[in-house]
Design an enzyme around this catalytic site. Structure first.
Site, PDB file in Angstrom:
ATOM      1  N   CYS A 163       3.437  -6.415 -10.176  1.00 33.72           N
ATOM      2  CA  CYS A 163       2.528  -7.475  -9.732  1.00 33.72           C
ATOM      3  C   CYS A 163       1.114  -6.923  -9.557  1.00 33.72           C
ATOM      4  CB  CYS A 163       3.006  -8.070  -8.406  1.00 33.72           C
ATOM      5  SG  CYS A 163       4.631  -8.842  -8.473  1.00 33.72           S
ATOM      6  N   ASP A 175      -6.777  20.822   9.428  1.00 32.03           N
ATOM      7  CA  ASP A 175      -7.912  20.836  10.342  1.00 32.03           C
ATOM      8  C   ASP A 175      -7.682  21.998  11.311  1.00 32.03           C
ATOM      9  OD1 ASP A 175     -10.224  19.827  11.790  1.00 32.03           O
ATOM     10  OD2 ASP A 175      -8.794  19.215  13.324  1.00 32.03           O
TER      11      ASP A 175
END
Length: 758
Positions: free
Chosen positions: A16, A438
């Site tokens: 779709c 991080d």
């Protein structure tokens, strides 16, 4: 070129999404169109030759709904979208429950008479041998509500088929329709006296398939419903009001009414409303919500302050310079939205294959039916061939292959404290070959801690720590508070202090038992003429190790150094070693200077260091790695990590981090243990292998069964596949897929032995 985001409803699979992208990009004037299946949004770039109404009309024309925005503000729009999704989830669960209520007794009625090795309770009035018509009609009555509840599979499936764009709904519609139509035909045969036709009723096949697919749709909707939470939380960080100086008096106004040039006053404990420059006052501001760095930053006249950061100590006045969409927070929000939109939806193998599988199966059924009718002139025989092909090609196993493995895999992850947000994250994680960590709060603890105590004059380390902590006890500076906490952890008594004075930007001065104590930076010592020569080399070494040295002087003589640093987590080194064993490159990203970053990287064995990276540039660093052809995972805990988490192929958030980081991520580590990172990657690899096995079995049954159902063996004197055998083969394929998926419940992480945690 103008950019726009549209909410789309009615998508059921990757086919779709691709269809919408293909339709929209065909329009003259549209540059790019990207559909995010998870968030149900269409991101488009277009020029003046096409307008938004034309784009909406094109999407509507192919059977999808464009949701209009009726809310007045962006925050309201997010709320409206959330309510809509919650309503959709509730509707799907209701449909599943209704279908299950009818499908379970239908399955029991259909299967109980066939189980001969054990006698199951069964009403005599429904005995198929004695009352075949009643038996058939009861099954029909039970399957009708299930079909009604799943009517969208038929409306969407057949519409897609007619428009030559078949999807999974088309497969479901054809398979269940074939079972129901064949069963209706045999029910009619029973009414005409052919009681043997009772053995060829397959109402339960349609009922159970629809029920299972509705369950999958419900679980998928729950996952999709969380996509707007990260943006909503980001928007909620900024204060709703600001206090401005208007004609010499303080006036509180809504944040939307702040103008560039307004003088804003912020008191301790309050958030900065917009970006600007300090013109009066001195304070320390906690910018961890934006930068991820744990230590508050000293701010004085001329320094920049950012919206949503927290004023901790003093009162400041600043001039508003960036408001609304120009603030650093607003830019981070935009980065998160853009990163989410740039993610291409994962093309599930089942969805891709179904685009070819459905028309091929239909063609084989029609051709085989016509060929056998021409050869035998027996319409019933030809119809049996036609139905047999469709029944054996039932999408039950195909539909279960991926979601069952994903459900078991994500469930097993949750048992190990690894929350995986849906199948897309699980599918992508196994391809990761580079992980970016991080630094603050991820590799390190995220809070300053006393690491070293060096003394002169024969002073004991604990005595120096006690004196320093006593002097710093009246200070609100985070470094001072870390020293106080360090003394408390050792059980040291906090001494009485006289004449405490905070020396702005340098340190503190206090009197303890008649001794003058100075604690602060190099600048303070130089101002007082105190020589640092005795500990100069040690000071340089500490700085190279990424630690902050605080100099202590007693009665104008250097007494020692108390070093404070954000220490590395115990699990960091072990986790990175495990990732190296898996062949994954590890990088670290931080706003810290290169020397501090290099010191941390050396401790834990990082391959690549990305230092002095501004908050808004973290996602760009991830993008650079992706441009090298790498599949990148980002591990973080701060709001500044949110854009990078969204940009990365997989975002992994530490459970102890901010809500926004957690919402932006695809995987959340609830134990805040980095050993869970390699465990999550390994779980993904195991699950994907399981899915591939499932798909092999699902397609394998069809590959072997369809030619047999079409009568290839019968053509050469072999047996003809009865639809009953076809249905049994379909059921067997489903059982094998489910059984194989359940094997994942035995998963134990190779790198998940939490020795560090224990």
């Amino acid at each position: 070129m103008e950019n726009q985001v549209l909410s789309i409803r009615g998508m059921t699979c990757a086919a779709c999404a691709k269809r919408i992208e293909k339709t929209v990009t065909k329009l003259s004037g549209v540059g790019q169109a990207s559909v995010n299946l998870a968030s149900e949004k269409l991101f488009i770039e277009y020029n003046d030759t096409v307008n938004l109404d034309m784009i909406k009309e094109a999407v509507t024309k192919i059977g999808y709904e464009v949701v209009e925005k009726t809310a007045s503000s962006k925050t309201d729009t997010v709320d409206e979208d959330r309510k809509r999704k919650q309503k959709e989830i509730k509707t799907l669960w209701t449909k599943f429950i209704i279908s299950a209520v009818f499908a379970l007794p239908l399955l029991y009625i259909a299967m109980a008479p066939m189980i001969t090795w054990v006698r199951l309770p069964f009403p005599d009035a429904l005995d198929p041998m004695n009352y075949p018509l009643i038996y058939a009609l009861v099954e029909l009555i039970l399957v009708i509500p299930v079909i009604c509840v799943g009517y969208k599979f038929y409306t969407i499936g057949y519409k897609s088929l007619i428009q030559r764009s078949p999807n999974m709904d088309s497969l479901i519609a054809i398979g269940t329709s074939a079972a129901v139509l064949y069963s209706l035909y045999n029910t009619w045969q029973i009414t005409n006296g052919n009681f043997n036709a009772v053995d060829a009723l397959y109402y339960e096949t349609a009922g159970v398939i629809i029920t299972l697919i509705l369950l999958g749709k419900s679980l998928e909707a729950v996952s999709k419903g969380r996509t707007s939470e990260a943006i909503k939380k980001l928007m909620g960080l900024a204060p709703k009001t600001a206090i401005i100086i208007y004609q010499g008096i303080e006036k509180e106004i809504p944040i939307d009414e702040v103008e560039i040039g307004d003088i804003i006053i912020v008191k301790p404990g309050s958030k900065i409303p917009v970006d600007g420059t300090v013109i009066d006052g001195y304070t320390a501001i906690d910018e961890s919500m934006l930068t991820g760095e744990s230590m508050p930053v000293d701010k004085k006249s001329g320094d920049t302050v950012y919206a949503a950061s927290l004023n901790t100590t003093g009162i400041i006045q600043f001039r508003a310079e960036k408001i609304g969409s120009d603030t650093a927070l607003a830019q981070i929000i935009k980065l998160v939205e853009d990163a989410q939109g740039s993610k291409a939806p994962i093309a599930h193998l089942a969805d891709v294959v179904s685009g070819y599988f459905v028309p091929i199966v239909c063609a084989i059924a029609v051709i085989a039916g016509i060929a056998w009718y021409i050869g035998t002139r027996d319409l019933e025989f030809a119809l049996t061939i036609f139905i047999s092909v469709l029944v054996i090609a039932c999408p039950c196993a195909l539909g279960l292959a991926t979601p069952t493995a994903i459900m078991v895999g994500t469930g097993k992850g949750a048992e190990n404290g690894i929350l995986i947000k849906g199948g897309e994250a699980l599918e992508t994680a196994h391809k990761i070959n580079t992980i970016v960590f991080d630094k603050t709060g991820t590799i390190t603890e995220g809070k300053p801690t006393v690491t070293d105590i060096l003394t002169t004059q024969g002073i004991l380390a604990d005595n120096l720590l006690q004196i320093t902590a006593s002097a710093e006890n009246s200070s609100e500076h985070p470094l001072g508070q870390a020293i106080v906490q360090g003394a408390k952890d050792k059980g040291l008594e906090i001494l009485k202090v006289n004449n405490f004075e905070s020396l702005t930007g340098r340190g503190i001065e206090a009197s303890i038992d008649g001794r003058i104590i100075l604690a602060g930076n190099r600048k303070l010592m130089e101002e007082r003429g105190i020589s640092l020569a005795e500990l100069e080399d040690d000071s340089d070494r500490l700085a190279e190790e990424g630690k902050t040295p605080m100099y202590i002087a007693i009665n104008e003589k250097l007494a020692g150094i108390v070093a404070v640093a954000d220490v590395v987590k115990k699990s960091s080194k072990a986790a990175i070693e495990s990732l190296h064993k898996m062949g994954i490159e590890v990088a670290m990203i931080t706003g810290d200077n290169k020397k501090t970053a290099a010191a941390i990287a050396k401790q834990v064995g990082i391959d690549r260091v990305l230092a002095e990276v501004l908050p808004q540039d973290k996602s760009n660093e991830v993008k650079k790695l992706q441009n090298e052809g790498r599949k990148v995972a980002m591990v973080g805990d701060g709001i500044n990590d949110a854009p990078a988490l969204a940009q990365a192929d997989i975002g992994i958030a530490i459970g102890s981090g901010t809500d926004v980081a957690i919402e932006s991520a695809d995987i959340v580590l609830m134990h805040s243990d980095l050993m869970d990172v390699p465990a999550a990657i390994e779980l993904s690899k195991k699950t994907i292998y399981n899915i591939r096995q499932n798909l092999f079995w699902a397609f394998g049954y069809n590959t072997v069964g369809i030619p047999v159902a079409a009568g290839v063996l019968h053509l050469f004197g072999g047996p003809l596949l009865n639809p009953i055998i076809g249905a049994a083969a379909m059921s067997l394929s489903s059982v094998s897929v489910l059984t194989n998926a359940l094997r994942l419940r035995k998963f134990k992480p190779t790198y998940g032995e939490r020795k560090v945690r224990e």
